[in-house]
Design a protein around this motif. Structure first.
Motif, PDB file in Angstrom:
ATOM      1  N   ILE A  49      29.946  43.362  -2.903  1.00  0.00           N
ATOM      2  CA  ILE A  49      30.759  42.746  -3.949  1.00  0.00           C
ATOM      3  C   ILE A  49      29.859  42.318  -5.108  1.00  0.00           C
ATOM      4  N   VAL A  50      30.317  42.561  -6.326  1.00  0.00           N
ATOM      5  CA  VAL A  50      29.643  42.051  -7.519  1.00  0.00           C
ATOM      6  C   VAL A  50      30.637  41.165  -8.269  1.00  0.00           C
ATOM      7  N   PHE A  51      30.287  39.876  -8.411  1.00  0.00           N
ATOM      8  CA  PHE A  51      31.088  38.943  -9.190  1.00  0.00           C
ATOM      9  C   PHE A  51      30.631  39.030 -10.642  1.00  0.00           C
ATOM     10  N   VAL A  52      31.568  39.278 -11.552  1.00  0.00           N
ATOM     11  CA  VAL A  52      31.228  39.481 -12.961  1.00  0.00           C
ATOM     12  C   VAL A  52      32.044  38.521 -13.826  1.00  0.00           C
ATOM     13  N   GLY A  59      32.280  45.481 -25.630  1.00  0.00           N
ATOM     14  CA  GLY A  59      31.571  46.688 -26.036  1.00  0.00           C
ATOM     15  C   GLY A  59      31.638  47.739 -24.934  1.00  0.00           C
ATOM     16  N   SER A  60      30.567  48.456 -24.755  1.00  0.00           N
ATOM     17  CA  SER A  60      30.496  49.515 -23.745  1.00  0.00           C
ATOM     18  C   SER A  60      30.307  48.903 -22.364  1.00  0.00           C
ATOM     19  N   ASN A  61      31.153  49.311 -21.437  1.00  0.00           N
ATOM     20  CA  ASN A  61      31.057  48.826 -20.068  1.00  0.00           C
ATOM     21  C   ASN A  61      30.699  49.954 -19.103  1.00  0.00           C
ATOM     22  N   GLY A  62      29.843  50.847 -19.591  1.00  0.00           N
ATOM     23  CA  GLY A  62      29.417  51.957 -18.739  1.00  0.00           C
ATOM     24  C   GLY A  62      28.711  51.473 -17.481  1.00  0.00           C
ATOM     25  N   TRP A  63      27.995  50.358 -17.601  1.00  0.00           N
ATOM     26  CA  TRP A  63      27.286  49.792 -16.447  1.00  0.00           C
ATOM     27  C   TRP A  63      28.265  49.364 -15.352  1.00  0.00           C
ATOM     28  N   LEU A  64      29.443  48.842 -15.792  1.00  0.00           N
ATOM     29  CA  LEU A  64      30.434  48.400 -14.823  1.00  0.00           C
ATOM     30  C   LEU A  64      31.034  49.595 -14.085  1.00  0.00           C
ATOM     31  N   GLU A  65      31.270  50.666 -14.814  1.00  0.00           N
ATOM     32  CA  GLU A  65      31.813  51.879 -14.182  1.00  0.00           C
ATOM     33  C   GLU A  65      30.853  52.418 -13.125  1.00  0.00           C
ATOM     34  N   ARG A  66      29.566  52.323 -13.414  1.00  0.00           N
ATOM     35  CA  ARG A  66      28.585  52.812 -12.448  1.00  0.00           C
ATOM     36  C   ARG A  66      28.551  51.902 -11.212  1.00  0.00           C
ATOM     37  N   ILE A  67      28.620  50.591 -11.428  1.00  0.00           N
ATOM     38  CA  ILE A  67      28.605  49.654 -10.303  1.00  0.00           C
ATOM     39  C   ILE A  67      29.807  49.878  -9.394  1.00  0.00           C
ATOM     40  N   LYS A  68      30.962  50.205  -9.995  1.00  0.00           N
ATOM     41  CA  LYS A  68      32.179  50.406  -9.205  1.00  0.00           C
ATOM     42  C   LYS A  68      32.080  51.605  -8.274  1.00  0.00           C
ATOM     43  N   ILE A  73      34.494  44.962  -7.333  1.00  0.00           N
ATOM     44  CA  ILE A  73      34.319  44.049  -8.454  1.00  0.00           C
ATOM     45  C   ILE A  73      35.286  42.873  -8.342  1.00  0.00           C
ATOM     46  N   VAL A  74      34.752  41.660  -8.566  1.00  0.00           N
ATOM     47  CA  VAL A  74      35.581  40.459  -8.687  1.00  0.00           C
ATOM     48  C   VAL A  74      35.301  39.867 -10.059  1.00  0.00           C
ATOM     49  N   LEU A  75      36.329  39.748 -10.884  1.00  0.00           N
ATOM     50  CA  LEU A  75      36.161  39.177 -12.215  1.00  0.00           C
ATOM     51  C   LEU A  75      36.399  37.669 -12.170  1.00  0.00           C
ATOM     52  N   VAL A  76      35.621  36.938 -12.962  1.00  0.00           N
ATOM     53  CA  VAL A  76      35.705  35.478 -13.001  1.00  0.00           C
ATOM     54  C   VAL A  76      35.959  35.050 -14.447  1.00  0.00           C
ATOM     55  N   SER A  77      36.971  34.194 -14.655  1.00  0.00           N
ATOM     56  CA  SER A  77      37.321  33.762 -16.007  1.00  0.00           C
ATOM     57  C   SER A  77      37.813  32.320 -15.973  1.00  0.00           C
ATOM     58  N   GLU A  78      37.848  31.687 -17.143  1.00  0.00           N
ATOM     59  CA  GLU A  78      38.329  30.315 -17.224  1.00  0.00           C
ATOM     60  C   GLU A  78      39.838  30.251 -17.460  1.00  0.00           C
ATOM     61  N   ASN A  79      40.490  31.401 -17.693  1.00  0.00           N
ATOM     62  CA  ASN A  79      41.946  31.432 -17.880  1.00  0.00           C
ATOM     63  C   ASN A  79      42.490  32.770 -17.368  1.00  0.00           C
ATOM     64  N   THR A  80      43.797  32.935 -17.456  1.00  0.00           N
ATOM     65  CA  THR A  80      44.444  34.142 -16.927  1.00  0.00           C
ATOM     66  C   THR A  80      44.642  35.223 -17.984  1.00  0.00           C
ATOM     67  N   ASP A  81      44.067  35.059 -19.172  1.00  0.00           N
ATOM     68  CA  ASP A  81      44.311  35.993 -20.279  1.00  0.00           C
ATOM     69  C   ASP A  81      43.908  37.413 -19.936  1.00  0.00           C
ATOM     70  N   PHE A  87      43.008  44.636 -13.559  1.00  0.00           N
ATOM     71  CA  PHE A  87      43.546  45.839 -12.944  1.00  0.00           C
ATOM     72  C   PHE A  87      43.003  47.087 -13.629  1.00  0.00           C
ATOM     73  N   GLU A  88      42.831  47.006 -14.937  1.00  0.00           N
ATOM     74  CA  GLU A  88      42.284  48.140 -15.674  1.00  0.00           C
ATOM     75  C   GLU A  88      40.860  48.456 -15.229  1.00  0.00           C
ATOM     76  N   HIS A  89      40.142  47.418 -14.854  1.00  0.00           N
ATOM     77  CA  HIS A  89      38.772  47.603 -14.382  1.00  0.00           C
ATOM     78  C   HIS A  89      38.721  47.840 -12.868  1.00  0.00           C
ATOM     79  N   SER A  90      39.885  47.985 -12.236  1.00  0.00           N
ATOM     80  CA  SER A  90      39.979  48.222 -10.780  1.00  0.00           C
ATOM     81  C   SER A  90      39.326  47.099  -9.975  1.00  0.00           C
ATOM     82  N   ALA A  91      39.371  45.875 -10.498  1.00  0.00           N
ATOM     83  CA  ALA A  91      38.850  44.728  -9.750  1.00  0.00           C
ATOM     84  C   ALA A  91      39.795  44.424  -8.589  1.00  0.00           C
TER      85      ALA A  91
END
Length: 281
Positions: A49-52, A59-68, A73-81, A87-91
């Motif tokens: 698991i990678v928490f991001v 910008g470019s998220n090519g690094w994230l595509e490679r990690i996937k 992937i688990v995304l972390v944010s301060e709100n639900t925006d 889902f688009e990032h397949s988290a």
């Protein structure tokens, strides 16, 4: 053990790293408190698991595509925006800051459950059964032991190694994870019943409540963990001899005879005048 990596702002990294170090199912493999210029460390570690932090998704998220390709992937944010963008990032999960320990545990259990389902589906396609396997039982990896599955009672997780409990009070230890052991053993013969135990189903001698006894030995009485309880009892139910409830079905001829006999009895009772029972034909 679920290996994890954290990429986020300082407060995100601090809380998640503390949880990862304290929780028995997880292992912290590294972290970055700002977006790294190079993600080679993550690529080489290949954590489960990678928490991001979503603040780094610009910008470019090519690094994230490679990690996937090798990590969840688990995304972390301060709100639900950005929940939809997750889902688009397949988290597979989305955590809100500040991340509570209970929410963190729920995330880890979700990953563990999905991993078990995937492993179960993969195992059903296996055509061969492992009779034996080798382990490296010394720190240098120079000495290898052949472990015969029919002599293996259960496997126990320790700190950074596992202990194989064998018949005749033999024990072997090796520097493998429980996940590695679980992936290597056939699910038709072995079951994960706890974060710390994998048992040989053929060694089960009794099940009482949420405990299982192996090889008729009280010292081998192990707890069935809540995470693995449902799968274990469903598997056990397949071996249960079910009691068949017999249902007697009357043929039409036998039913007719029974009704006629009952009618004759009622007519005689009425004729005797002892009971006033209405009877209709």
């Amino acid at each position: 053990m679920i290996s994890c990596y954290v990429i986020g702002e300082l407060h995100t990294v601090e809380s998640l790293c503390m949880y990862l170090n304290d929780y028995p199912l997880t292992q912290l493999k590294g972290y970055a408190v700002q977006r790294p210029e190079s993600f080679d460390a993550v690529y080489s570690i290949r954590p489960d698991i990678v928490f991001v932090d979503v603040a780094f998704l610009n910008g470019s998220n090519g690094w994230l595509e490679r990690i996937k390709q090798f990590s969840s992937i688990v995304l972390v944010s301060e709100n639900t925006d950005m929940a939809f963008e997750a889902f688009e990032h397949s988290a597979f999960d989305y955590l809100l800051r500040p991340v509570t320990f209970n929410r963190f545990v729920k995330c880890i259990h979700k990953f563990d459950h999905l991993t078990q389902l995937a492993h179960s589906a993969h195992s059903t396609r296996k055509q061969h059964v492992v009779d034996s396997f080798f382990i490296k039982a010394d720190s240098k990896g120079l000495k290898e032991f052949l472990i015969k599955c029919d002599q293996l009672i259960y496997i126990q997780a320790m700190q950074n190694y596992v202990v194989l409990h064998m018949e005749n009070n033999q024990r072997f230890s090796c520097h493998n994870s429980m996940k590695e052991m679980e992936d290597s053993l056939p699910t038709s013969c072995f079951s994960r019943i706890h974060k710390s135990y994998i048992i040989n189903d053929e060694k089960i001698t009794a099940i009482e409540g949420n405990t299982v006894m192996l090889s008729g030995d009280e010292s081998n009485k192990l707890l069935i963990g809540s995470t693995y309880r449902k799968a274990f009892f469903e598997k056990k139910a397949q071996k249960m001899i079910k009691k068949k409830v017999g249902i007697q079905i009357l043929s039409y001829s036998r039913l007719a005879v029974a009704l006629i006999t009952f009618g004759e009895i009622l007519i005689k009772v009425q004729a005797m005048g002892e009971f006033n029972i209405p009877f209709y034909i």
